[in-house]
Write an enzyme that holds these catalytic residues in place. Structure first.
Site, mmCIF file in Angstrom:
data_model
loop_
_atom_site.group_PDB
_atom_site.id
_atom_site.type_symbol
_atom_site.label_atom_id
_atom_site.label_comp_id
_atom_site.label_asym_id
_atom_site.label_seq_id
_atom_site.Cartn_x
_atom_site.Cartn_y
_atom_site.Cartn_z
ATOM 1 C CG ASP A 172 6.504 1.689 2.653
ATOM 2 O OD1 ASP A 172 6.590 1.481 3.876
ATOM 3 O OD2 ASP A 172 5.416 1.817 2.061
ATOM 4 C CG ASN B 239 -1.964 1.030 1.175
ATOM 5 O OD1 ASN B 239 -2.316 1.493 0.094
ATOM 6 N ND2 ASN B 239 -2.472 1.423 2.323
HETATM 7 O O1 DOR Z 1 2.393 -1.560 2.405
HETATM 8 C C1 DOR Z 1 2.496 -0.880 3.408
HETATM 9 N N1 DOR Z 1 2.915 -1.407 4.581
HETATM 10 N N2 DOR Z 1 2.174 0.415 3.354
HETATM 11 C C2 DOR Z 1 2.126 1.188 4.452
HETATM 12 O O2 DOR Z 1 1.843 2.338 4.312
HETATM 13 C C3 DOR Z 1 2.392 0.610 5.779
HETATM 14 C C4 DOR Z 1 3.244 -0.578 5.687
HETATM 15 C C5 DOR Z 1 3.298 -1.369 6.953
HETATM 16 O O3 DOR Z 1 3.459 -0.798 8.027
HETATM 17 O O4 DOR Z 1 3.222 -2.613 6.873
HETATM 18 ZN ZN ZN Z 2 2.668 4.628 4.035
#
Ligand code: DOR
Ligand code: ZN
Length: 443
Positions: free
Chosen positions: A319, A292
């Site tokens: 990320d 996400n």
């Molecule tokens: O894919 C994602 N994982 N997007 C996010 O914004 C949060 C993250 C997570 O903390 O696992």
């Molecule tokens: Zn995020």
């Protein structure tokens, strides 16, 4: 005392790219040779103030690149509360193995990092790990509730370098407006996770042909871009310092471009997985592609690369989002969002973009080292004399198969599992201390 000889040095801050040598003394960069030259033994002994070379650690950099350590402003370390996925030690080890000498730890832990004591805890755990530098990011709103602001000035005094409710979009425009105003008092950027929850709904991948074919709930691109537009307007009105996390749509790119032309204080990042995969790569059986914001369309992906190359997008960030094997082997719709990135991101971007001539090595270092240092006010990002010796010796020919056994991260949720990548850091120093040697983390 370290003498790194005959590597290809890249320093985006100095606009330097070419062969040379570099000396490290007392944890800092002491001398950098002119391009195409090396030091004489006499020069080295003078700089180090010693009379024999056997006191100097000599490193042969032939055929390798030497650049300032990468700085990743978007990492989820899961401590406190979800140490089965990752902790600060395992995350900081994974970071140096991937070429990162500084990382920003996101606040969506359990509990959320919304007090000064928790900020100090993250900082101290990072220091204790003694690998990559770990900088805490504190929450914008208490408990990620989206309403009541945290004590930003106090959190900054505790060592936070940015504020974010990343993992969750701040749905109230008024809350974000106030947050941008208050964050100004600290000088720290506010990192926005742009996601309108009503538009995103229960979707699990990007809405489009591929989601329709797979019969999976789609997240429209507007779920991100509508909030990007809102945040840019609020940054313009307040004069706040805004950083947009994981930009993934073409509309976001053109909105950011327009905002920058108008002088709005915004920076933005793109994640490697959004550059390397599209919604067409999503397989029903493999939730390691579930993230996400979701993997973009081909047109979005092209706009992201263009944005990076023309300066609309300022930086790369992973990320890094570790999750347990148990969770990620659930059916696609039920698995959590997130891709494990620290140990594969540089190799994958190098292999797919740099080696294929789509991005210059110098640009990569600017996007992943210099620009993050500047935007977040961190040390590093340069090979200038006096800068801390946060360094990566990178072998563009080193090939490695990514396996459960080689990963330092506790989690294995990467689309590169069992795949071979080429181009890896072989030695890494943080503040002059060797933390990775021959691909092994030093204990
Ligand atoms: O894919 C994602 N994982 N997007 C996010 O914004 C949060 C993250 C997570 O903390 O696992
Ligand atoms: Zn995020």
């Amino acid at each position: 005392m370290i003498w790194i000889k005959g590597a290809h040095l890249i320093d985006a801050a100095e606009g330097r790219s070419g062969n040379g040598s570099l000396l490290v003394k007392d944890g800092k960069i002491a001398r950098v040779s002119p391009v195409g030259e090396d030091f004489t033994t006499a020069e080295v002994l003078t700089v180090f103030g010693c009379d024999r070379l056997d006191e100097v650690c000599q490193v042969d950099g032939a055929g390798k690149y030497l650049f300032p350590g990468l700085i990743d402003v978007h990492v989820h370390l899961r401590e406190p509360g979800q140490e089965d996925k990752e902790d600060i030690m395992s995350g900081a080890r994974a970071a140096v193995r991937g070429g990162f000498t500084s990382i920003l730890a996101m606040a969506n832990t359990k509990p959320v990092i919304d007090t000064r004591a928790l900020v100090e805890f993250v900082r101290m755990q990072g220091e204790r790990a003694g690998k990559a530098r770990v900088y805490p990011v504190a929450a914008v709103t208490k408990g990620f509730g989206g309403r009541e602001l945290t004590e930003m000035v106090d959190l900054k005094a505790g060592g936070t370098v940015a504020f974010s409710d990343d993992g969750k979009g701040i749905q109230s425009a008024e809350t974000l407006r106030l947050a941008l105003e208050y964050a100004k008092l600290t000088g720290c950027p506010l990192i926005s996770h742009c996601e309108d929850e009503q538009l995103a709904g229960p979707g699990v991948m990007r809405k489009g042909e591929a989601s329709a074919r797979l019969g999976l709930g789609g997240i429209p691109a507007s779920a991100e871009s509508v909030m990007v537009a809102r945040d840019l307007l609020l940054a313009g009105e307040t004069g706040g310092k805004l950083h947009l996390a994981h930009v993934s749509t073409k509309e976001s790119v053109w909105l950011i471009r327009a905002a920058k032309e108008r002088g709005i204080d915004v920076s933005a990042e793109v994640n490697p997985h959004h550059l390397l995969f599209t919604d067409e790569d999503v397989l029903l059986i493999d939730a390691s592609y579930k993230v996400n914001p979701p993997l973009p369309s081909r047109a979005d992906q092209e706009a992201l690369l263009t944005g990076l190359l023309d300066g609309t997008i300022d930086l790369l960030a992973t990320d890094h989002a570790p999750h347990t094997w148990e969770e990620k082997t659930k059916p696609f719709a039920e698995a959590p969002f997130g891709i494990n990135g620290l140990e594969t991101a540089l190799a994958a971007v190098w292999q797919e973009l740099v080696a294929k001539g789509k991005m210059k090595a110098e640009k990569l270092i600017e996007l992943w080292s210099l620009n993050p240092a500047r935007r977040f006010g961190l040390v590093g990002g340069t090979l200038k004399v006096g800068a801390p010796a946060d360094l990566v010796l990178f072998d563009p020919n080193w090939q490695e198969v990514i396996t459960v056994d080689t990963l330092e991260s506790k989690a294995q949720n990467t689309p590169f599992l069992e795949k071979k990548l080429q181009g890896f850091p072989v030695m890494v120093w943080v503040g002059g201390k060797l933390v990775l040697n021959n691909r092994k983390v030093i204990e």
